[in-house]
Design a protein around this motif. Structure first.
Motif, short mmCIF file in Angstrom:
data_model
loop_
_atom_site.label_atom_id
_atom_site.label_comp_id
_atom_site.label_asym_id
_atom_site.label_seq_id
_atom_site.Cartn_x
_atom_site.Cartn_y
_atom_site.Cartn_z
N HIS A 87 -21.62 -90.08 -24.30
CA HIS A 87 -22.10 -89.01 -23.43
C HIS A 87 -21.51 -89.18 -22.02
CE1 HIS A 87 -24.77 -85.98 -21.80
NE2 HIS A 87 -25.08 -86.84 -20.84
N LEU A 88 -21.53 -90.42 -21.52
CA LEU A 88 -21.01 -90.65 -20.16
C LEU A 88 -19.51 -90.37 -20.12
CD1 LEU A 88 -21.38 -91.49 -17.25
CD2 LEU A 88 -21.10 -93.88 -17.94
N SER A 89 -18.77 -90.80 -21.15
CA SER A 89 -17.32 -90.56 -21.17
C SER A 89 -17.03 -89.06 -21.18
CB SER A 89 -16.73 -91.24 -22.41
OG SER A 89 -15.36 -90.98 -22.49
N LYS A 90 -17.81 -88.30 -21.93
CA LYS A 90 -17.61 -86.84 -21.97
C LYS A 90 -17.94 -86.22 -20.62
CE LYS A 90 -17.65 -86.10 -26.79
NZ LYS A 90 -17.74 -85.31 -27.91
N PHE A 91 -19.00 -86.71 -20.00
CA PHE A 91 -19.37 -86.21 -18.68
C PHE A 91 -18.25 -86.50 -17.68
CE2 PHE A 91 -21.17 -87.13 -14.47
CZ PHE A 91 -21.77 -85.91 -14.18
N LEU A 92 -17.71 -87.72 -17.72
CA LEU A 92 -16.63 -88.09 -16.78
C LEU A 92 -15.39 -87.23 -17.03
CD1 LEU A 92 -16.97 -92.00 -16.75
CD2 LEU A 92 -17.79 -90.36 -15.03
N SER A 93 -15.05 -87.02 -18.31
CA SER A 93 -13.90 -86.14 -18.62
C SER A 93 -14.14 -84.74 -18.07
CB SER A 93 -13.68 -86.04 -20.13
OG SER A 93 -13.22 -87.26 -20.65
N PHE A 94 -15.35 -84.26 -18.25
CA PHE A 94 -15.68 -82.89 -17.80
C PHE A 94 -15.49 -82.75 -16.29
CE2 PHE A 94 -19.12 -80.02 -16.25
CZ PHE A 94 -18.64 -78.83 -16.76
N VAL A 95 -16.06 -83.68 -15.52
CA VAL A 95 -15.99 -83.50 -14.06
C VAL A 95 -14.63 -83.92 -13.50
CG1 VAL A 95 -18.47 -83.60 -13.65
CG2 VAL A 95 -17.16 -85.71 -13.52
N LEU A 96 -13.97 -84.90 -14.11
CA LEU A 96 -12.70 -85.39 -13.54
C LEU A 96 -11.49 -84.58 -14.01
CD1 LEU A 96 -13.34 -89.24 -13.82
CD2 LEU A 96 -13.42 -87.85 -11.74
N ARG A 97 -11.63 -83.88 -15.16
CA ARG A 97 -10.50 -83.08 -15.65
C ARG A 97 -10.68 -81.59 -15.39
NH1 ARG A 97 -10.05 -85.09 -21.89
NH2 ARG A 97 -8.74 -86.93 -21.58
N LYS B 292 -14.16 -79.67 -14.23
CA LYS B 292 -15.14 -78.98 -13.38
C LYS B 292 -15.80 -79.91 -12.36
CE LYS B 292 -15.87 -74.73 -15.12
NZ LYS B 292 -15.07 -73.87 -15.37
N PRO B 293 -15.01 -80.48 -11.44
CA PRO B 293 -15.66 -81.29 -10.39
C PRO B 293 -16.70 -80.48 -9.62
CG PRO B 293 -13.35 -80.82 -9.85
CD PRO B 293 -13.56 -80.38 -11.26
N ASP B 294 -16.44 -79.18 -9.48
CA ASP B 294 -17.37 -78.30 -8.75
C ASP B 294 -18.76 -78.28 -9.36
OD1 ASP B 294 -15.25 -77.65 -7.29
OD2 ASP B 294 -15.02 -75.59 -8.01
N ALA B 295 -18.84 -78.55 -10.67
CA ALA B 295 -20.15 -78.47 -11.34
C ALA B 295 -21.16 -79.41 -10.70
CB ALA B 295 -20.01 -78.78 -12.83
N ILE B 296 -20.67 -80.53 -10.10
CA ILE B 296 -21.60 -81.43 -9.42
C ILE B 296 -21.26 -81.56 -7.93
CG2 ILE B 296 -22.14 -82.74 -11.51
CD1 ILE B 296 -20.33 -85.02 -10.36
N GLY B 297 -20.36 -80.69 -7.44
CA GLY B 297 -19.98 -80.74 -6.03
C GLY B 297 -19.10 -81.93 -5.67
N THR C 265 -23.42 -90.81 -6.99
CA THR C 265 -24.49 -90.11 -6.25
C THR C 265 -24.65 -88.68 -6.78
OG1 THR C 265 -23.87 -91.37 -4.31
CG2 THR C 265 -25.28 -89.47 -3.94
N LYS C 266 -23.53 -87.98 -6.88
CA LYS C 266 -23.61 -86.55 -7.26
C LYS C 266 -23.91 -86.38 -8.75
CE LYS C 266 -21.31 -84.79 -3.26
NZ LYS C 266 -20.12 -84.25 -2.61
N GLY C 267 -23.41 -87.29 -9.56
CA GLY C 267 -23.72 -87.23 -11.00
C GLY C 267 -25.20 -87.42 -11.23
N ASN C 268 -25.78 -88.42 -10.56
CA ASN C 268 -27.22 -88.67 -10.71
C ASN C 268 -28.04 -87.50 -10.17
OD1 ASN C 268 -28.14 -91.62 -11.69
ND2 ASN C 268 -26.09 -91.71 -10.84
N THR D 255 -27.48 -86.58 -14.60
CA THR D 255 -26.93 -87.56 -15.54
C THR D 255 -27.09 -88.94 -14.91
OG1 THR D 255 -25.32 -85.94 -16.31
CG2 THR D 255 -24.85 -88.22 -16.83
N ALA D 256 -27.95 -89.77 -15.50
CA ALA D 256 -28.28 -91.07 -14.89
C ALA D 256 -27.25 -92.13 -15.29
CB ALA D 256 -29.67 -91.49 -15.33
#
Ligand code: HQG
Length: 180
Positions: free
Chosen positions: A7-17, A19-24, A40-43, A47-48
């Protein structure tokens, strides 16, 4: 509690590849994000995870999807972006043959138009058939193309290799493709 690694790897792929905007989150022009800001922004977005969880995700990624900066402060996706980034990779001579795995339903379009990047910045090619088949399986019943990379290189088309070994190019015209 440690987050589920997939789950964390997918989240990192999502924001880093994609949609960084999704978490600012801010990516610099080369695609790097500050790990502290990511945590900070992920939490804050629900996403903890901790900095150590991020480092563990980098270390255990089966495809080495993420790179760390030398100072250990920043992280980026090694490839696969849809947001515009300049990875700063140097052009490299590819092996004579590379492979691309896809789904059978895309074969006719690919034979007509060649391989185009679709939503990503570049076309992704694999150094071996097994990896390409796995990539293709993500999309459905797999089909495998052999790419005449040497022929493309000889004609001046450029290739880059991401930190994780994936080969990248802008477009593979149909006459460099053979269905394997
Ligand atoms: C297809 C994974 C119709 C193309 C992998 C592919 C990779 C066309 C799909 C990375 C076409 C795009 C990228 C055309 C290409 N007409 N379809 N003219 N040209 N296509 O996911 O290469 O697990 O964007 O064949 O390991 O499958 O996410 O690209 O089937 O390195 O880390 O359009 O993603 O890594 O799909 O995969 P994708 P890809 P991760």
């Amino acid at each position: 509690m440690a987050p589920d690694p997939i789950h964390l790897s997918k989240f990192l792929s999502f924001v880093l590849r994609h949609k960084p905007d999704a978490i600012g989150l801010s990516l610099d022009p080369q695609g790097w994000a500050l790990i502290e800001e990511l945590v900070t922004k992920g939490n804050a977005s629900g996403t903890a995870f901790s900095r150590d969880d991020v480092l563990a995700a980098v270390a255990t990624s089966d495809k080495k999807r993420f790179s760390l900066s030398e100072d250990g402060m920043r992280i980026r996706a090694a490839q696969g972006h849809s947001v515009t980034v300049d990875l700063g990779l140097s052009a490299r001579q590819p092996p004579a043959v590379l492979y691309h795995g896809t789904a059978t339903r895309f074969v006719d379009a690919i034979l007509a138009q060649g391989l185009t990047p679709q939503a990503r910045q570049q076309v992704h090619l694999s150094a071996n058939e097994a990896t390409a088949l796995k990539v293709g399986q993500r999309h459905g019943k797999p089909a495998l193309f052999r790419v005449d990379a040497l022929g493309m290189h000889t004609q001046g088309l450029t290739f880059h290799q991401a930190d994780n070994g994936v080969w990248l190019t802008d477009h593979v015209p149909p006459h460099f493709l053979t269905l394997a």
